[in-house]
Design a protein around this motif. Structure first.
Motif, PDB file in Angstrom:
ATOM      1  N   ILE A   1      65.862  12.271  70.137  1.00 28.19           N
ATOM      2  CA  ILE A   1      67.484  12.498  70.420  1.00 28.19           C
ATOM      3  C   ILE A   1      67.532  13.976  71.067  1.00 28.19           C
ATOM      4  CG2 ILE A   1      68.418  11.010  68.481  1.00 28.19           C
ATOM      5  CD1 ILE A   1      69.477  13.338  67.640  1.00 28.19           C
ATOM      6  N   GLU A   2      67.959  14.310  72.579  1.00 26.89           N
ATOM      7  CA  GLU A   2      67.872  14.948  73.579  1.00 26.89           C
ATOM      8  C   GLU A   2      69.884  15.110  73.895  1.00 26.89           C
ATOM      9  OE1 GLU A   2      67.196  14.297  77.575  1.00 26.89           O
ATOM     10  OE2 GLU A   2      65.368  15.672  77.232  1.00 26.89           O
ATOM     11  N   CYS A   3      70.286  15.891  73.580  1.00 26.87           N
ATOM     12  CA  CYS A   3      71.405  16.608  74.371  1.00 26.87           C
ATOM     13  C   CYS A   3      71.627  15.766  76.037  1.00 26.87           C
ATOM     14  CB  CYS A   3      71.498  18.045  75.130  1.00 26.87           C
ATOM     15  SG  CYS A   3      73.108  18.791  74.989  1.00 26.87           S
ATOM     16  N   THR A   4      73.133  15.426  75.977  1.00 26.07           N
ATOM     17  CA  THR A   4      73.514  14.810  77.763  1.00 26.07           C
ATOM     18  C   THR A   4      73.737  15.699  77.969  1.00 26.07           C
ATOM     19  OG1 THR A   4      75.680  13.729  76.176  1.00 26.07           O
ATOM     20  CG2 THR A   4      73.934  12.049  75.692  1.00 26.07           C
ATOM     21  N   GLU A   5      74.469  17.081  77.748  1.00 29.74           N
ATOM     22  CA  GLU A   5      75.187  17.763  78.775  1.00 29.74           C
ATOM     23  C   GLU A   5      74.718  18.475  79.243  1.00 29.74           C
ATOM     24  OE1 GLU A   5      78.559  19.125  76.087  1.00 29.74           O
ATOM     25  OE2 GLU A   5      78.566  17.110  75.141  1.00 29.74           O
ATOM     26  N   ALA A   6      73.429  18.924  78.554  1.00 30.37           N
ATOM     27  CA  ALA A   6      72.617  20.283  79.372  1.00 30.37           C
ATOM     28  C   ALA A   6      72.084  20.142  80.727  1.00 30.37           C
ATOM     29  CB  ALA A   6      71.453  20.499  78.198  1.00 30.37           C
ATOM     30  N   ARG A   7      71.467  19.007  81.228  1.00 33.00           N
ATOM     31  CA  ARG A   7      71.095  18.908  82.221  1.00 33.00           C
ATOM     32  C   ARG A   7      72.543  19.020  83.375  1.00 33.00           C
ATOM     33  NH1 ARG A   7      66.009  17.182  82.690  1.00 33.00           N
ATOM     34  NH2 ARG A   7      65.025  15.782  80.592  1.00 33.00           N
ATOM     35  N   ALA A   8      72.987  18.708  82.905  1.00 35.10           N
ATOM     36  CA  ALA A   8      74.566  18.856  84.144  1.00 35.10           C
ATOM     37  C   ALA A   8      74.820  20.203  83.552  1.00 35.10           C
ATOM     38  CB  ALA A   8      76.121  17.479  83.759  1.00 35.10           C
ATOM     39  N   GLU A   9      75.005  20.793  82.979  1.00 30.58           N
ATOM     40  CA  GLU A   9      74.614  22.363  83.339  1.00 30.58           C
ATOM     41  C   GLU A   9      74.402  23.712  83.865  1.00 30.58           C
ATOM     42  OE1 GLU A   9      77.494  24.022  80.709  1.00 30.58           O
ATOM     43  OE2 GLU A   9      78.667  22.124  79.754  1.00 30.58           O
ATOM     44  N   GLY A  10      72.425  22.883  84.162  1.00 30.52           N
ATOM     45  CA  GLY A  10      71.286  22.945  84.833  1.00 30.52           C
ATOM     46  C   GLY A  10      70.780  24.131  83.260  1.00 30.52           C
ATOM     47  N   LYS A  11      70.704  23.784  82.117  1.00 28.51           N
ATOM     48  CA  LYS A  11      70.045  24.288  81.545  1.00 28.51           C
ATOM     49  C   LYS A  11      69.129  23.361  80.604  1.00 28.51           C
ATOM     50  CE  LYS A  11      73.789  28.183  80.549  1.00 28.51           C
ATOM     51  NZ  LYS A  11      73.909  28.717  79.636  1.00 28.51           N
ATOM     52  N   SER A  12      68.577  23.713  79.568  1.00 30.14           N
ATOM     53  CA  SER A  12      67.360  22.749  79.325  1.00 30.14           C
ATOM     54  C   SER A  12      67.964  22.834  78.199  1.00 30.14           C
ATOM     55  CB  SER A  12      65.743  24.120  78.946  1.00 30.14           C
ATOM     56  OG  SER A  12      66.639  24.522  77.889  1.00 30.14           O
ATOM     57  N   PRO A  13      67.745  20.918  77.932  1.00 27.82           N
ATOM     58  CA  PRO A  13      68.034  20.367  76.833  1.00 27.82           C
ATOM     59  C   PRO A  13      67.282  20.236  75.600  1.00 27.82           C
ATOM     60  CG  PRO A  13      67.017  18.973  78.472  1.00 27.82           C
ATOM     61  CD  PRO A  13      67.094  20.227  78.861  1.00 27.82           C
ATOM     62  N   SER A  14      68.543  20.445  74.318  1.00 23.47           N
ATOM     63  CA  SER A  14      67.404  20.330  73.168  1.00 23.47           C
ATOM     64  C   SER A  14      67.470  19.143  72.662  1.00 23.47           C
ATOM     65  CB  SER A  14      68.608  20.716  72.526  1.00 23.47           C
ATOM     66  OG  SER A  14      69.519  20.679  72.068  1.00 23.47           O
ATOM     67  N   ARG A  15      66.189  18.972  71.921  1.00 24.24           N
ATOM     68  CA  ARG A  15      65.543  18.364  71.692  1.00 24.24           C
ATOM     69  C   ARG A  15      65.189  17.677  69.990  1.00 24.24           C
ATOM     70  NH1 ARG A  15      61.105  15.423  75.751  1.00 24.24           N
ATOM     71  NH2 ARG A  15      62.525  15.439  77.015  1.00 24.24           N
ATOM     72  N   TYR A  16      65.944  16.982  69.525  1.00 23.25           N
ATOM     73  CA  TYR A  16      65.410  16.945  67.470  1.00 23.25           C
ATOM     74  C   TYR A  16      64.738  15.797  67.490  1.00 23.25           C
ATOM     75  CZ  TYR A  16      69.301  20.188  66.706  1.00 23.25           C
ATOM     76  OH  TYR A  16      69.941  21.179  67.258  1.00 23.25           O
ATOM     77  N   VAL A  17      63.868  15.270  66.266  1.00 28.50           N
ATOM     78  CA  VAL A  17      63.131  14.405  65.967  1.00 28.50           C
ATOM     79  C   VAL A  17      63.909  13.981  64.514  1.00 28.50           C
ATOM     80  CG1 VAL A  17      60.596  13.254  65.213  1.00 28.50           C
ATOM     81  CG2 VAL A  17      60.836  14.941  67.149  1.00 28.50           C
ATOM     82  N   THR A  18      63.703  12.228  64.730  1.00 29.04           N
ATOM     83  CA  THR A  18      64.718  12.112  63.714  1.00 29.04           C
ATOM     84  C   THR A  18      64.550  10.422  63.080  1.00 29.04           C
ATOM     85  OG1 THR A  18      67.060  11.754  62.523  1.00 29.04           O
ATOM     86  CG2 THR A  18      66.988  11.507  65.089  1.00 29.04           C
TER      87      THR A  18
END
Length: 57
Positions: A8-25
């Motif tokens: 799963i990956e963050c949906t808001e980080a790319r819009a703000e120009g930051k690196s998205p965080s990812r988790y494995v589940t």
């Protein structure tokens, strides 16, 4: 095996120009409650807040 390993990956980080965080589940393959992509609220350290993370395909 009835469970799938997903990322799963963050949906808001790319819009703000930051690196998205990812988790494995894992998710239940046969669950009728989650037919689409899984969404969870997780912490993003780059944004320093909790955000919605969506399943990658």
């Amino acid at each position: 095996m009835p469970r799938d390993i997903i990322t799963i990956e963050c949906t808001e980080a790319r819009a703000e120009g930051k690196s998205p965080s990812r988790y494995v589940t894992t998710r239940n393959k046969k669950s009728l409650r989650t037919p689409g992509r899984l969404e969870k609220v997780k912490f993003n350290p780059a944004l320093k807040r909790r955000t919605i993370h969506r399943e990658l395909r």
